[in-house]
Design an enzyme around this catalytic site. Structure first.
Site, PDB file in Angstrom:
ATOM      1  N   ASP A  40      26.525   9.744  10.010  1.00 47.71           N
ATOM      2  CA  ASP A  40      27.670  10.280   9.262  1.00 47.71           C
ATOM      3  C   ASP A  40      28.720  10.933  10.136  1.00 47.71           C
ATOM      4  O   ASP A  40      29.727  11.414   9.625  1.00 47.71           O
ATOM      5  CB  ASP A  40      27.164  11.318   8.248  1.00 47.71           C
ATOM      6  CG  ASP A  40      26.590  12.542   8.946  1.00 47.71           C
ATOM      7  OD1 ASP A  40      27.193  13.625   8.847  1.00 47.71           O
ATOM      8  OD2 ASP A  40      25.544  12.429   9.603  1.00 47.71           O
TER       9      ASP A  40
ATOM     10  N   ASP B 299      20.382   8.891  11.534  1.00 41.45           N
ATOM     11  CA  ASP B 299      20.613  10.312  11.753  1.00 41.45           C
ATOM     12  C   ASP B 299      19.916  11.043  10.599  1.00 41.45           C
ATOM     13  O   ASP B 299      19.553  10.429   9.598  1.00 41.45           O
ATOM     14  CB  ASP B 299      22.123  10.575  11.748  1.00 41.45           C
ATOM     15  CG  ASP B 299      22.438  12.054  11.807  1.00 41.45           C
ATOM     16  OD1 ASP B 299      21.892  12.740  12.688  1.00 41.45           O
ATOM     17  OD2 ASP B 299      23.214  12.523  10.952  1.00 41.45           O
TER      18      ASP B 299
ATOM     19  N   ASP C  66      20.595  14.973   9.400  1.00 44.21           N
ATOM     20  CA  ASP C  66      21.458  15.872   8.620  1.00 44.21           C
ATOM     21  C   ASP C  66      22.751  15.173   8.201  1.00 44.21           C
ATOM     22  O   ASP C  66      23.480  14.665   9.039  1.00 44.21           O
ATOM     23  CB  ASP C  66      21.815  17.105   9.463  1.00 44.21           C
ATOM     24  CG  ASP C  66      20.588  17.893   9.887  1.00 44.21           C
ATOM     25  OD1 ASP C  66      20.231  18.836   9.181  1.00 44.21           O
ATOM     26  OD2 ASP C  66      19.981  17.547  10.920  1.00 44.21           O
TER      27      ASP C  66
END
Length: 222
Positions: free
Chosen positions: A171, A9, A11
């Site tokens: 995250d 991922d 961001d």
């Protein structure tokens, strides 16, 4: 060699982009005569793409954006954010070293993000990371967005790697749920943009930051 591909991922996993996203959201809100949000408030709204972020930001100001108005505000947000992609955005600890390390081992590396592909590529170029990355799949690339498995499977198809030989590192619930749906092992990184603690996302392993990734991968191999 395992994994043969790592899907990251963007961001909250590789970059801290909250300051620039918050600036852009607040420029949009203020242009509509609304009170700005705190960076902390914006942080919890990130992860499901810009349209969802805009909807959440207005909802926090008791405005339900629907239909054409939601589309218009999302387009305005895109216009604003494209001018602020890298003003205050920084790499998270370990990002450059980890990408270089795995690229050097012959592992394929992909970015799978709900952020638009063009914006993602511009940020990767800015930090001189693009040469270390084999594939970028963004929220507007085509496949259904995370938490659906489609984006991850699309990246693996591009790189010709089966799900059993891949690993997702993210995250947020969207990342880990997408990995589970795709049959891909996952590692959750602490400190991202989610109100849910990384340890509760249901990943195979949780790490403090990217510097712990090699050890976590060694554990998963066993």
């Amino acid at each position: 060699l395992w994994p043969r591909a790592i899907l990251f991922d963007l961001d909250g996993t590789l970059i801290d982009s909250v300051p620039d996203i918050a600036t852009s959201v607040n420029l949009l809100l203020v242009s509509e005569g609304l009170v700005p949000l705190t960076v902390h408030e914006v942080r919890s709204m990130i992860g499901h793409g810009i349209a969802k972020l805009v909807k959440r930001a207005f909802k926090a100001r008791d405005i339900a954006l629907e239909g054409a108005r939601h589309v218009a505000m999302t387009e305005r947000m895109m216009d604003i954010y494209k001018d602020h992609l890298t003003d205050q955005t920084v790499l998270l600890s370990g990002t450059e070293d980890i990408l270089r390390h795995y690229q050097g081992t012959g592992c394929r590396v992909a970015i799978v993000t709900n952020k638009p592909e063009g914006f993602s590529r511009e940020i990767l170029d800015h930090f001189e990371l693009s040469a270390m990355i084999d594939c970028v799949v963004g929220g507007d690339t085509g496949p259904e967005r995370k938490p659906a498995p489609d984006m991850l499977l699309h990246a693996l198809k591009q790189m010709k790697v089966p799900a059993s030989d891949a690993l997702m590192v993210g995250d947020s619930p969207a990342d880990i749920d997408a990995a589970r749906a795709a049959g891909i092992k996952s590692i959750a990184v602490h400190g991202g943009y989610t109100p849910v603690p990384a340890s509760e996302l249901g990943a195979d392993i949780t790490i403090k930051d990217l510097n712990e990734l090699p050890d976590a991968i060694a554990q998963l191999k066993h």
